[in-house]
Write a protein that holds these residues in place. Structure first.
Motif, PDB file in Angstrom:
ATOM      1  N   PHE A  40       0.834  -1.211   0.000  1.00 49.53           N
ATOM      2  CA  PHE A  40       0.000   0.000   0.000  1.00 49.53           C
ATOM      3  C   PHE A  40       0.864   1.255   0.000  1.00 49.53           C
ATOM      4  O   PHE A  40       0.582   2.222  -0.723  1.00 49.53           O
ATOM      5  N   LEU A  41       1.941   1.249   0.800  1.00 48.59           N
ATOM      6  CA  LEU A  41       2.819   2.416   0.856  1.00 48.59           C
ATOM      7  C   LEU A  41       3.514   2.657  -0.486  1.00 48.59           C
ATOM      8  O   LEU A  41       3.732   3.808  -0.880  1.00 48.59           O
ATOM      9  N   LYS A  50       2.278   1.967  -3.430  1.00 46.42           N
ATOM     10  CA  LYS A  50       1.249   2.538  -4.310  1.00 46.42           C
ATOM     11  C   LYS A  50       0.951   3.979  -3.929  1.00 46.42           C
ATOM     12  O   LYS A  50       0.840   4.858  -4.793  1.00 46.42           O
ATOM     13  N   LYS A  51       0.829   4.254  -2.640  1.00 42.83           N
ATOM     14  CA  LYS A  51       0.530   5.595  -2.153  1.00 42.83           C
ATOM     15  C   LYS A  51       1.583   6.600  -2.586  1.00 42.83           C
ATOM     16  O   LYS A  51       1.270   7.745  -2.943  1.00 42.83           O
ATOM     17  N   ASN A  52       2.844   6.175  -2.576  1.00 45.23           N
ATOM     18  CA  ASN A  52       3.939   7.076  -2.926  1.00 45.23           C
ATOM     19  C   ASN A  52       4.335   7.002  -4.397  1.00 45.23           C
ATOM     20  O   ASN A  52       5.360   7.560  -4.794  1.00 45.23           O
ATOM     21  N   LYS A  53       3.502   6.290  -5.197  1.00 45.52           N
ATOM     22  CA  LYS A  53       3.722   6.178  -6.646  1.00 45.52           C
ATOM     23  C   LYS A  53       5.098   5.597  -6.980  1.00 45.52           C
ATOM     24  O   LYS A  53       5.802   6.064  -7.876  1.00 45.52           O
TER      25      LYS A  53
END
Length: 479
Positions: free
Chosen positions: A100-101, A103-106
């Motif tokens: 998730f992290l 993805k969140k930070n691209k």
């Protein structure tokens, strides 16, 4: 050919933290991972072992309920399958959180094995090692095998268990921490070779769960990196629990039976004996994962099996960096994470400082817990310091007695000339949480005067930290 500012090889604590910091600083970033995000620490080390040890702690308190005025009806038993399932579930939850992290930070995740073809370019091939945790599969559309470009390549490939010739783990009778973390059944007896953090944590877990445990350590003291006084206290506690500890002793030969191992051990005087147990854990350290990355062909300088860096993550080859276990000791997750941040901020051109390894805390989550930071008393004297040493026993602390944990010790070491805190060492309940107070004090260059005038809350275990400082200067109150 996909191009990035930074590609990190390895998605463990150092790697994924470096990637997140890089993304925060505006770098186009990717992580190459061959097995599982979170690395050994999250999947097969720090986190799942703490879950196992928590189960052992609960079992210990349940079997000692009478000490707390409680009576438990029925019998206590260990369901090892359920214990392991809980541990693996904890890792799986956190593994998904790392995804998730990303993805969140691209941050792009490239699944496979990387080799640096030349500075600024690496080739990723399909992983030869299947994911250990298939319940967290790579998301659809995730990148894979191919050639990738990056201005900066950070090697964060971690380490693996050291193997001694003739005592190679086979996954059945001789275990590494991988097998020790997911036993199919509880062994009745166990030999643990090596008493560092990994070895002693597993020895503590299996002993609490009822196994007959023998620890064999080649050096003169158990937990060799710890202060001798703390080590001696811990050893007494381990032996009181029924653990057998053989120091200044080495394993010279191992013979395998159908469902047992027999180890021949030799002490410093040359006396030999044999020990037979159902299983054996090899915990004699780890070695850096430096092979197959193309580092030698590029001329990257190595140092005793790890990558040599300048303290800011830079190797001798411009554009190639290394952090974490692969960059040398201490091989700890929190050291790797901090190195990752320093490395990326250096690339960005921010003002950074090399990591001071003398201020990195070490924690061992056995029973009793052990934690330390800075110099031991012996090392401080070797360094030429004239020291003041303070000690405070758990028996003098109200909270420790109320918890039913009256055995333990807090020890502090100061430079007698300047009052500088040189080291702090603890053994007892919850010391892995307490140690950070001394870590902050050392990083802030706190002297004994500031610590003496600091107000510690009552009733807490932290009051022992204060009393230990007071003791070093002849002002202790409660002993």
């Amino acid at each position: 050919m996909s191009s990035y500012d930074i590609i990190v090889i390895g998605g463990g604590p150092g790697g994924y933290v470096a990637a997140i910091r890089a993304a925060q600083l505006g770098f186009k970033t990717a992580v190459v991972e061959r097995e599982h995000l979170g690395g050994i620490c999250l999947n097969w080390g720090c986190i799942p072992t703490k879950a196992l040890l928590r189960s052992a702690e609960i079992y210990h308190y349940a079997t000692h309920a009478k000490d707390y005025g409680l009576t438990l009806n029925g019998t206590m038993s260990v369901d090892m399958g359920a214990v392991v399932k809980r541990s693996r579930g904890v890792s799986a939850q956190l593994n998904g959180g790392i995804g998730f992290l990303m993805k969140k930070n691209k941050i792009d995740v490239i699944w496979g094995e990387a080799k640096i073809a030349k500075v600024g370019q690496l080739v990723v091939t399909a992983s030869s090692k299947p994911a250990v945790q298939p319940q967290v599969p790579p998301p659809k559309g995730t990148l894979g095998a191919g050639t990738y470009q990056a201005k900066h390549i950070i090697v964060a490939t971690g380490a693996r268990p050291r193997v001694l010739p003739g005592i190679e783990p086979d996954g059945k009778l001789i275990w590494t921490y991988f097998e020790a973390m997911k036993p199919e059944a509880m062994p009745k007896s166990l030999i643990v070779m090596g008493s560092g953090a990994i070895g002693i944590e597993f020895a503590s877990f299996y002993r609490t769960m009822g196994a007959d445990v023998t620890v064999v350590e080649v050096l003169p003291q158990v937990m060799p990196v710890e202060d001798a006084e703390i080590s001696a206290h811990a050893r007494k506690r381990f032996e009181k629990q029924g653990m057998t500890i053989l120091t200044s002793t080495k394993v010279t030969k191992v013979e395998k039976g159908a469902n047992s191992v027999t180890a021949t051990v030799e002490d410093e005087k040359g006396a030999k004996r044999t020990i037979t147990a159902e299983r054996m854990i090899s915990a004699v350290g780890v070695v850096g994962n430096v092979e197959g990355l193309g580092l030698e062909a590029l001329g990257v300088t190595m140092d005793r099996g790890t990558v040599k860096t300048d303290g800011l993550g830079r190797t001798n080859i411009a554009g190639i960096y290394a952090i974490g276990d692969v960059a040398g000791p201490p091989m700890l997750a929190h050291k790797a994470e901090h190195e990752g941040v320093i490395c990326v901020e250096t690339i960005k051109g921010l003002h950074t400082h090399a990591l001071d390894k003398a201020m990195i805390p070490g924690c061992t989550y056995c029973h009793p817990q052990v934690a330390s930071v800075g110099l031991t008393e012996a090392k401080a004297k070797e360094a030429g310091y004239t020291v003041k040493v303070g000690r405070f026993p758990f028996m003098g602390n109200g909270k420790a007695i109320a918890l039913g944990e009256p055995e333990g010790l807090v020890k502090t070491i100061f430079d007698s000339k300047t009052g500088k805190l040189l080291g702090a060492h603890m053994v007892g309940a919850e010391v892995t949480e307490l140690i950070q107070g001394f870590v902050v004090a050392m990083n802030c260059e706190t002297t004994e005067e500031e610590l003496i005038h600091t107000v510690f809350p009552h009733p807490t275990l932290s009051e022992m930290m204060h009393e230990s400082v007071l003791d070093a200067y002849g002002r202790v109150v409660h002993t």
